[in-house]
Design a protein around this motif. Structure first.
Motif, PDB file in Angstrom:
ATOM      1  N   ILE A 291      10.756 -14.778  15.042  1.00 34.62           N
ATOM      2  CA  ILE A 291       9.716 -13.632  15.764  1.00 34.62           C
ATOM      3  C   ILE A 291      10.115 -13.957  17.236  1.00 34.62           C
ATOM      4  O   ILE A 291       9.914 -12.995  17.776  1.00 34.62           O
ATOM      5  CB  ILE A 291       8.410 -14.229  15.302  1.00 34.62           C
ATOM      6  CG1 ILE A 291       8.055 -13.734  13.837  1.00 34.62           C
ATOM      7  CG2 ILE A 291       7.425 -13.219  16.383  1.00 34.62           C
ATOM      8  CD1 ILE A 291       6.744 -14.319  13.334  1.00 34.62           C
ATOM      9  N   THR A 352      -0.506 -11.727  15.321  1.00 37.41           N
ATOM     10  CA  THR A 352       0.682 -10.871  15.390  1.00 37.41           C
ATOM     11  C   THR A 352       0.060  -9.623  16.477  1.00 37.41           C
ATOM     12  O   THR A 352       0.610  -8.981  17.147  1.00 37.41           O
ATOM     13  CB  THR A 352       1.169 -10.157  14.157  1.00 37.41           C
ATOM     14  OG1 THR A 352       0.017  -9.419  13.656  1.00 37.41           O
ATOM     15  CG2 THR A 352       1.683 -10.988  13.226  1.00 37.41           C
ATOM     16  N   VAL A 357       5.558  -6.291  18.944  1.00 41.64           N
ATOM     17  CA  VAL A 357       6.286  -6.079  17.674  1.00 41.64           C
ATOM     18  C   VAL A 357       7.442  -5.142  18.244  1.00 41.64           C
ATOM     19  O   VAL A 357       8.482  -5.414  17.712  1.00 41.64           O
ATOM     20  CB  VAL A 357       5.362  -5.819  16.733  1.00 41.64           C
ATOM     21  CG1 VAL A 357       6.500  -5.494  15.382  1.00 41.64           C
ATOM     22  CG2 VAL A 357       4.560  -6.626  16.129  1.00 41.64           C
ATOM     23  N   THR A 360      10.680  -7.029  18.694  1.00 44.11           N
ATOM     24  CA  THR A 360      11.438  -7.786  17.842  1.00 44.11           C
ATOM     25  C   THR A 360      12.199  -7.038  16.904  1.00 44.11           C
ATOM     26  O   THR A 360      12.492  -5.770  17.073  1.00 44.11           O
ATOM     27  CB  THR A 360      10.268  -8.392  16.916  1.00 44.11           C
ATOM     28  OG1 THR A 360       9.532  -7.504  16.016  1.00 44.11           O
ATOM     29  CG2 THR A 360       9.294  -9.264  17.794  1.00 44.11           C
ATOM     30  N   SER A 363      10.322  -4.019  14.564  1.00 50.33           N
ATOM     31  CA  SER A 363       9.591  -2.932  14.993  1.00 50.33           C
ATOM     32  C   SER A 363       9.551  -1.763  14.210  1.00 50.33           C
ATOM     33  O   SER A 363       8.839  -0.773  14.293  1.00 50.33           O
ATOM     34  CB  SER A 363       9.913  -2.573  16.291  1.00 50.33           C
ATOM     35  OG  SER A 363      11.443  -2.364  16.559  1.00 50.33           O
ATOM     36  N   VAL A 368       2.189  -1.608  11.495  1.00 52.39           N
ATOM     37  CA  VAL A 368       1.932  -3.121  11.994  1.00 52.39           C
ATOM     38  C   VAL A 368       0.337  -2.785  12.393  1.00 52.39           C
ATOM     39  O   VAL A 368      -0.200  -3.519  13.184  1.00 52.39           O
ATOM     40  CB  VAL A 368       2.626  -3.539  13.238  1.00 52.39           C
ATOM     41  CG1 VAL A 368       3.988  -3.846  12.338  1.00 52.39           C
ATOM     42  CG2 VAL A 368       3.079  -2.746  14.172  1.00 52.39           C
ATOM     43  N   LYS A 371      -2.234  -5.660  11.972  1.00 50.35           N
ATOM     44  CA  LYS A 371      -2.143  -6.764  12.708  1.00 50.35           C
ATOM     45  C   LYS A 371      -2.369  -8.098  12.010  1.00 50.35           C
ATOM     46  O   LYS A 371      -3.259  -8.736  12.042  1.00 50.35           O
ATOM     47  CB  LYS A 371      -3.129  -6.860  13.874  1.00 50.35           C
ATOM     48  CG  LYS A 371      -2.692  -5.697  14.914  1.00 50.35           C
ATOM     49  CD  LYS A 371      -1.422  -5.678  15.549  1.00 50.35           C
ATOM     50  CE  LYS A 371      -1.308  -4.542  16.501  1.00 50.35           C
ATOM     51  NZ  LYS A 371       0.219  -4.513  16.866  1.00 50.35           N
ATOM     52  N   PHE A 560       5.607  -7.379   7.641  1.00 56.45           N
ATOM     53  CA  PHE A 560       5.613  -6.405   8.759  1.00 56.45           C
ATOM     54  C   PHE A 560       5.700  -4.954   8.288  1.00 56.45           C
ATOM     55  O   PHE A 560       5.111  -4.074   8.964  1.00 56.45           O
ATOM     56  CB  PHE A 560       6.206  -6.620  10.110  1.00 56.45           C
ATOM     57  CG  PHE A 560       6.205  -7.856  10.839  1.00 56.45           C
ATOM     58  CD1 PHE A 560       5.003  -7.717  11.680  1.00 56.45           C
ATOM     59  CD2 PHE A 560       6.960  -8.827  11.010  1.00 56.45           C
ATOM     60  CE1 PHE A 560       4.639  -8.901  12.759  1.00 56.45           C
ATOM     61  CE2 PHE A 560       6.541 -10.016  11.714  1.00 56.45           C
ATOM     62  CZ  PHE A 560       5.509 -10.106  12.528  1.00 56.45           C
TER      63      PHE A 560
END
Length: 560
Positions: A291, A352, A357, A360, A363, A368, A371, A560
């Motif tokens: 992450i 998160t 995100v 990362t 994404s 997301v 959360k 995610f």
């Protein structure tokens, strides 16, 4: 009427019977409170282990000393235990507050204390599996010690010994420093005592030695033999005792409850307890690195592709880089909970909502908006998996109300023995079979074989067997599991225990949603069906990086 011909039992059936006897015998001895491993009370344990002849203990049933198995066992027991006549297994009874120095074995997270020259205390906080682990290791150790005794004593009076033993005793008792030539002489003598070649003993001498005590292997062999001689000649029997506190606590989830409540209190204090929760049982680095590492190490991320970066972080010389990732993670949603309960299971809580995100690899995977909160728990040990997961999935009691955790998924990633393939390959189980019982746990695994293909390692799917201990397996039994209609692909120690806790919490007790998703994936640490490929042959090294991070990546993609 003629009687049907009675078939002889196969080695697999004999091995199954031996494991059942071991399991029953160890539980009986624990309830009894003490026993003498080389006396009548320990006879069933010894005979069962010798009948089983586990691969990891190599030549335990032969007259020569088993060196690879000895290395494996000693790394999991406290240093100096070979000198102790009395071994006490205790609960966490406050020894850490005493002046006794804590001794932690290199390959097992357990606190041990040398009480005096004759007594070693070992703290048990991880459940029955830890007791089984220690008792089988001690049984192996004591069987090997009597092999040494048999080879060095002349007659049964204990008054005469072979000359090689006399030289070894003088070296150890007077703690002599040895020149290179004197060391070679001692290795020749020790090879004669152990029934091994010079090269084999030389390798073991180097493996056990360190700067503080280069002759540790000589000391180990001497004290093993000496205590075995004392048992026979002076009736100084070695004994194993279980404290009354330990007997009372085992099975009560004493440590697991404290551990789980610490996590839930952290969730409550940080306003995370009502958010979607995903639990991952894994190590303490792969989820964090996957992450956070690219953002924490932008320069290194540009110079290395994803898996090269993970290999760089896995290098023992990369402490400064590892520290950067940890610091960055702690500033961006990761809360680290070092264990204080006694379970020896550290935890990371990742919020998160505090994570960018978009920066990362996840994404563009899924929405997301929710959360999620990710709870990463370090590896449990055997039956401890049930205790910790069962407690974690229970509602959290606050004042007069209960808060049910919104657990959306539980993912289990770990090392396992593989029965087809080799070290570093991946296993995707469809069910867990609990060895020695008729218990079996089929489940829908959200991870599939196709998810983990394309990473340069082989992937296998099918049933896996949850064993009492990795050190209790032999080729005959494992070959039966693999070749029969069980079609088992691997073995590990926690899967059935985790699934038992998840199923009871979701399907029966209503502690979490019945639609909770489960993911299981393992990477191979050894192949016990291959000679020289057991756990005693050494670790994975860097070959474990690819499967570890491939599994981690796929778990996180689904979260995610």
């Amino acid at each position: 009427m003629s009687k049907p011909n009675q078939k002889e039992r196969t080695r697999a059936q004999e091995s199954t019977s031996a494991i059942e006897r071991l399991y029953i015998s160890m539980r009986h001895l624990f309830s009894r409170g003490f026993y003498k491993p080389m006396g009548i009370s320990g006879e069933t344990l010894r005979k069962s282990l010798l009948a089983l002849r586990p691969e990891i203990y190599g030549s335990i049933a032969e007259k020569k000393t088993e060196l690879n198995g000895l290395t494996y066992v000693i790394e999991r027991l406290p240093e100096g235990i070979e000198e102790c006549q009395f071994i006490n297994l205790t609960a966490d009874e406050g020894y850490r507050n005493s002046n006794f120095e804590v001794i932690i074995p290199p390959k097992r997270r357990r606190n041990c204390y040398r009480i005096d020259k004759d007594q070693m205390n070992i703290e048990i906080t991880r459940g029955r599996s830890e007791i089984y682990d220690i008792l089988t290791h001690l049984t192996f150790l004591f069987v090997e010690s009597h092999k040494i005794k048999d080879r060095v004593m002349i007659g049964i009076s204990g008054e005469k010994f072979i000359r090689e033993w006399t030289h070894l005793e003088e070296t150890v008792i007077y703690n002599k420093s040895l020149s290179d030539k004197e060391r070679d002489v001692m290795i020749v003598h020790l090879a004669s005592i152990l029934g091994r070649t010079y090269d084999e003993v030389y390798d073991s001498y180097n493996a056990f030695g360190n700067d503080e005590n280069p002759n540790r292997f000589l000391h180990l062999m001497y004290w093993l033999g000496k205590l075995a001689i004392n048992e026979v000649v002076h009736d100084k029997k070695r004994s194993v005792k279980f404290s009354s506190v330990l007997i009372d606590e085992i099975g009560r989830h004493f440590y697991g409850e404290i551990w789980a409540n610490n996590i839930k209190r952290t969730l409550l204090d940080n306003n995370l307890i009502e958010r979607p929760i995903h639990i991952i049982s894994a190590n303490m680095h792969s989820v964090m690195n996957t992450i956070y590492s690219k953002n924490a190490l932008p320069k290194e991320a540009k110079e290395n592709d994803t898996f090269e970066l993970f290999e760089l972080l896995s290098n023992s010389n990369s402490e400064s880089l590892q520290k950067k990732v940890k610091n960055y993670a702690s500033e961006n949603g990761l809360i680290y909970l070092k264990d204080t309960s006694g379970t020896n299971i550290n935890v990371q809580v990742i919020d998160t909502d505090k994570l960018d995100v978009s920066a990362t690899d996840f994404s563009k995977v899924n929405s997301v908006d929710k959360k999620p909160v990710i709870i990463v728990m370090d590896y449990a040990f055997g039956e401890q998996a049930y205790e910790t997961m069962d407690e974690l999935l229970k509602p959290y009691k606050v004042n007069n109300s209960e808060i049910h955790l919104n657990v959306e998924s539980v993912s289990i990633m770990g090392k396992a023995g593989i029965l087809e393939g080799g070290k570093g390959d991946i296993m995707i189980p469809s069910s867990h079979i609990f060895e020695g019982t008729a218990d079996n746990y089929p489940f829908k695994n959200e991870l599939s074989k196709s998810d983990l293909e394309g990473f340069g390692v082989e992937v296998f799917d099918g049933a896996m067997v949850t064993v009492l201990g990795t050190s209790l397996q032999n080729k005959d039994l494992l070959k039966f599991f693999h070749d029969s209609t069980w079609d088992v692909i691997g073995l590990e120690m926690e899967g059935a225990h985790y699934q038992k806790a998840i199923q009871s919490a979701s399907k029966i007790r209503g502690n979490i949603s019945e639609n909770v998703k489960v993911r299981y994936a393992y990477y191979a640490s050894d192949n016990p069906l291959e000679t020289g490929a057991t756990l005693a042959s050494g670790g994975l090294g860097m070959s474990g990086v690819t499967p570890t991070y491939a599994i981690t990546q796929k778990i996180l993609e689904q979260i995610f």
